[in-house]
Design an enzyme around this catalytic site. Structure first.
Site, PDB file in Angstrom:
ATOM      1  CB  ALA A  18      -0.897  -0.006   1.231  1.00 31.46           C
ATOM      2  CB  CYS A 100      -2.990  -5.477   6.764  1.00 30.94           C
ATOM      3  SG  CYS A 100      -2.470  -3.777   7.125  1.00 30.94           S
ATOM      4  CE  LYS A 139       1.637 -10.576   1.192  1.00 28.04           C
ATOM      5  NZ  LYS A 139       1.591  -9.589   2.265  1.00 28.04           N
ATOM      6  CG  ASN A 200       6.062 -12.035   1.541  1.00 27.31           C
ATOM      7  OD1 ASN A 200       5.409 -11.519   2.438  1.00 27.31           O
ATOM      8  ND2 ASN A 200       6.873 -11.333   0.793  1.00 27.31           N
ATOM      9  CG  ASP A 202      13.391 -11.037   5.890  1.00 25.97           C
ATOM     10  OD1 ASP A 202      12.836  -9.922   5.824  1.00 25.97           O
ATOM     11  OD2 ASP A 202      13.595 -11.641   6.954  1.00 25.97           O
ATOM     12  N   GLY A 224       8.777  -8.058  -1.681  1.00 24.89           N
ATOM     13  CA  GLY A 224       8.239  -6.754  -1.290  1.00 24.89           C
ATOM     14  C   GLY A 224       9.335  -5.708  -1.279  1.00 24.89           C
TER      15      GLY A 224
HETATM   16  C1  LIG Z   1       5.039  -0.203   2.592  1.00 22.05           C
HETATM   17  C2  LIG Z   1       4.408  -1.567   2.669  1.00 22.05           C
HETATM   18  C3  LIG Z   1       3.069  -1.708   2.347  1.00 22.05           C
HETATM   19  C4  LIG Z   1       2.459  -2.969   2.409  1.00 22.05           C
HETATM   20  N1  LIG Z   1       1.149  -3.094   2.036  1.00 22.05           N
HETATM   21  C5  LIG Z   1       0.597  -4.336   1.975  1.00 22.05           C
HETATM   22  C6  LIG Z   1      -0.715  -4.524   1.442  1.00 22.05           C
HETATM   23  O1  LIG Z   1      -1.387  -3.577   0.998  1.00 22.05           O
HETATM   24  N2  LIG Z   1      -1.207  -5.795   1.438  1.00 22.05           N
HETATM   25  C7  LIG Z   1      -0.503  -6.871   1.907  1.00 22.05           C
HETATM   26  O2  LIG Z   1      -0.991  -8.002   1.876  1.00 22.05           O
HETATM   27  N3  LIG Z   1       0.741  -6.711   2.381  1.00 22.05           N
HETATM   28  C8  LIG Z   1       1.305  -5.492   2.409  1.00 22.05           C
HETATM   29  N4  LIG Z   1       2.599  -5.345   2.835  1.00 22.05           N
HETATM   30  C9  LIG Z   1       3.370  -6.550   3.205  1.00 22.05           C
HETATM   31  C10 LIG Z   1       4.179  -7.066   2.003  1.00 22.05           C
HETATM   32  O3  LIG Z   1       3.309  -7.511   0.975  1.00 22.05           O
HETATM   33  C11 LIG Z   1       5.112  -8.230   2.424  1.00 22.05           C
HETATM   34  O4  LIG Z   1       4.318  -9.258   2.953  1.00 22.05           O
HETATM   35  C12 LIG Z   1       6.130  -7.812   3.481  1.00 22.05           C
HETATM   36  O5  LIG Z   1       6.742  -6.579   3.139  1.00 22.05           O
HETATM   37  C13 LIG Z   1       7.209  -8.892   3.656  1.00 22.05           C
HETATM   38  O6  LIG Z   1       7.887  -9.113   2.447  1.00 22.05           O
HETATM   39  P1  LIG Z   1       9.369  -8.493   2.164  1.00 22.05           P
HETATM   40  O7  LIG Z   1      10.272  -8.957   3.314  1.00 22.05           O
HETATM   41  O8  LIG Z   1       9.774  -9.059   0.837  1.00 22.05           O
HETATM   42  O9  LIG Z   1       9.222  -7.012   2.187  1.00 22.05           O
HETATM   43  C14 LIG Z   1       3.210  -4.100   2.818  1.00 22.05           C
HETATM   44  C15 LIG Z   1       4.567  -3.945   3.136  1.00 22.05           C
HETATM   45  C16 LIG Z   1       5.175  -2.704   3.058  1.00 22.05           C
HETATM   46  C17 LIG Z   1       6.625  -2.573   3.401  1.00 22.05           C
END
Ligand SMILES: Cc1cc2nc3c(=O)[nH]c(=O)nc-3n(C[C@H](O)[C@H](O)[C@H](O)COP(=O)(O)O)c2cc1C
Length: 323
Positions: A18, A100, A139, A200, A202, A224
């Site tokens: 988001a 979330c 998710k 998902n 890191d 992410g």
């Molecule tokens: C800025 C930001 C916004 C996010 N918004 C959402 C979202 O709208 N829906 C969702 O399911 N996860 C959201 N997440 C979680 C990510 O989809 C992901 O699960 C999380 O960042 C872990 O993955 P990563 O370690 O690759 O960043 C958000 C994460 C970040 C950092």
């Protein structure tokens, strides 16, 4: 991997984020080989009020397909209606947010709070699956907290209710985004269900992507934060999976040119006022590790027009090429 009848060609997809993974960024990531994208989360209640903001969040460009629309909420009927409404934007699938951690979402029983009520998770998935003809994915997180780790239970319930795939973020709600993600929970979910599992948490480079797949047996990985200011991560992961070889990240000139293209799209979609304010954080991510990054980050924090960004880009580039 198959999502319902949809054949997914690649192994790494872009996470919903988001305020960050909007249309401009998703198009860019698909261009670099992301397997698919997911929209920013959209409130099912917002959709039911026909809010303009919700409609904007659900818009999908041809360049980012396949793309899912992610919805959040805690009422099966409202979620089902929201999914039906989302169909006018022709998403390839609907994703349900059960992860979330933000208090304004989970405090209202939505997002990760759903994991505290597994039967409700099943009711929501069932209602959405029955409402639309396209695949429905979910998710989830590891659980609400370390005392209530229930990703396996929730994943099985979602599978039973008709979900086509599950993404598992290996952190509890209580951990938000900080401690290292626990990949063992992804493996446990993979062993417990028959639908595809997307791991998902890191993954920030090609070797980590490969390691997650090996260690967890997951069918795909979701990236992410590792894609922020780094959309070519998908090109690197695809090359590594295809050839076993690591390719170099782009140099400063390519990074700056991609950044400009990205921000130009952002401004095109959101207008210069909003676009340039949102651009500030992206610029900071693109110049991470650059010479003079701290000073340029400060300057980026004050950007208000695209022309100013062009001028700043020239300064940044000059600083990288100076002996
Ligand atoms: C800025 C930001 C916004 C996010 N918004 C959402 C979202 O709208 N829906 C969702 O399911 N996860 C959201 N997440 C979680 C990510 O989809 C992901 O699960 C999380 O960042 C872990 O993955 P990563 O370690 O690759 O960043 C958000 C994460 C970040 C950092």
């Amino acid at each position: 991997m198959k999502l319902g009848n949809l054949e997914i060609q690649r192994k790494a997809c872009l996470a919903p984020m988001a305020g960050t993974a909007d249309r401009a960024f998703r198009e860019l990531c698909r261009g670099y080989g992301a397997a698919f994208c997911v929209s920013e989360m959209v409130s099912s209640k917002g959709i039911s009020f026909n809010s303009k903001k919700s409609a904007e969040l659900m818009m999908i460009s041809p360049d980012e397909r396949p793309c899912g629309v992610q919805i959040f909420g805690d009422d099966p009927k409202v979620m089902a209606d929201a999914a039906k409404f989302a169909m006018q934007f022709e998403p390839e699938f609907i994703d349900i947010n059960m992860g979330c951690p933000a208090p304004k979402i989970s405090g209202n029983g939505c997002g990760s709070a759903l994991m505290k009520n597994p039967p409700l998770c099943g009711e929501i998935v069932n209602a959405v699956v029955n409402a639309v003809e396209i695949p429905v994915t979910v998710k989830i997180r590891k659980g609400w907290d370390e005392n209530s780790v229930n990703a396996v239970e929730v994943a099985k319930i979602c599978e039973e209710a008709g979900a086509s795939a599950i993404t598992v973020h290996g952190r509890t709600r209580e951990q938000f985004y900080q401690p290292p993600a626990d990949w063992t929970i992804i493996r446990q979910v993979k062993q417990a269900v028959n639908i595809p599992v997307i791991g998902n948490g890191d993954v920030t480079n090609a070797e980590e992507a490969s390691k997650m797949m090996e260690e967890t047996g997951c069918d795909m990985i979701m990236i992410g934060r590792g894609a922020l200011g780094n959309p070519w991560i998908f090109r690197e992961i695809n090359a590594y999976f295809d050839t076993d070889k690591l390719i170099f990240p782009p140099g400063p000139a390519e990074k700056i040119s991609v950044m400009l293209k990205h921000i130009q799209k952002l401004v095109e979609y959101k207008g210069e006022y909003i676009g340039m304010r949102e651009a500030r954080k992206h610029v900071a991510w693109y110049i991470k590790g650059f010479k003079g990054a701290a000073e340029f980050r400060n300057m980026a924090g004050k950007l208000t027009t695209f022309d100013e960004l062009i001028e700043l880009s020239k300064l940044i580039y000059k600083a990288q090429t100076k002996e």
